[in-house]
Design a protein around this motif. Structure first.
Motif: not given
Ligand code: IYR
Length: 220
Positions: A179-193
């Motif tokens: 979330x930090x490295x890709x600068x995603x907003x607060x409503x987005x959480x990483x699910x799968x890489x």
């Protein structure tokens, strides 16, 4: 709230024999899919990845909210940041966090904390789940987010395989760093890489077996 207009729906029906043939062919195609950990650095086109992501985006979702974002990472600097952060977490997991039983289950697969594929594969797709949308600063809840994004990831993996490419479902844990490295907003959480690419020339996979139909299907 206005209703959607309803339009006729006719799936591509065909005769029974053709359907059986198509379902057999699809099974045989998907039965060839394997998780790959050794990638070639050969590039893949943007168009190919876009089609794959559009396919994932056709997945059903709770109230049709489509609560997903697919980040396509090609930038070597970002990939190296992801690798560094993932390996840091994985090192801790393999050395202090995973109980012995888990490590025993993984041992036959030969995985460890090192993740060179995160830099070698030409593309990493990072899938984010959106717990809610922000509409005029108001939180609008999404529904069945895990299920919806899980199904979309299934569509994604099958589209990658169908195109002739290899992939891996990778879940460094915890993976908030994405979330930090890709600068995603607060409503987005990483699910799968999902690293995507051609397998390396000398790629190997463990000789695992699928469960037999009788072990996974119960008739009533
Ligand atoms: N996330 C770790 C560990 C791992 C866990 C399971 I469950 C696997 O099927 C494979 C690996 C890793 O990626 O190595």
């Amino acid at each position: 709230m206005k209703e959607y207009p309803f339009i006729p729906y006719k799936p591509t029906a065909c005769d029974d024999a053709t359907m059986l043939e198509k379902s057999q062919a699809y099974f045989e195609l998907m039965d060839q899919r394997r998780s790959v950990r050794h990638f070639s650095d050969r590039e893949i086109s943007d168009e190919l990845i876009d089609n794959i992501i559009m396919t994932a985006g056709t997945a059903p979702s709770g109230a049709n909210k489509q609560p997903w974002t697919f980040c396509v990472v090609r930038d070597p600097l970002i990939k190296s940041k992801i690798r560094e952060a993932a390996e840091k977490e994985e090192y801790e997991s393999y050395h202090t966090r995973m109980p012995p039983e888990w490590l025993e289950d993984l041992a036959p697969l030969g995985t460890d904390w090192q993740k060179p594929f995160l830099e070698i594969a030409p593309v990493i797709i990072v899938v984010f789940r959106k717990s809610h949308e922000l509409v005029n600063d108001q939180k609008k809840k999404n529904y069945y987010v895990q299920e919806s994004v899980g199904i979309a990831c299934g569509f994604l993996l099958s589209a990658i395989h169908q195109a002739g490419l290899a992939s891996l479902t990778h879940t460094p844990s915890p993976m908030n760093f994405l979330q930090e490295i890709l600068h995603r907003p607060e409503n987005e959480k990483p699910f799968l890489l999902v690293p995507v690419g051609y397998p390396a020339e000398d790629a190997t996979v463990p000789d695992i077996q699928r469960k037999h139909l009788d072990q996974i299907r119960i008739k009533y």
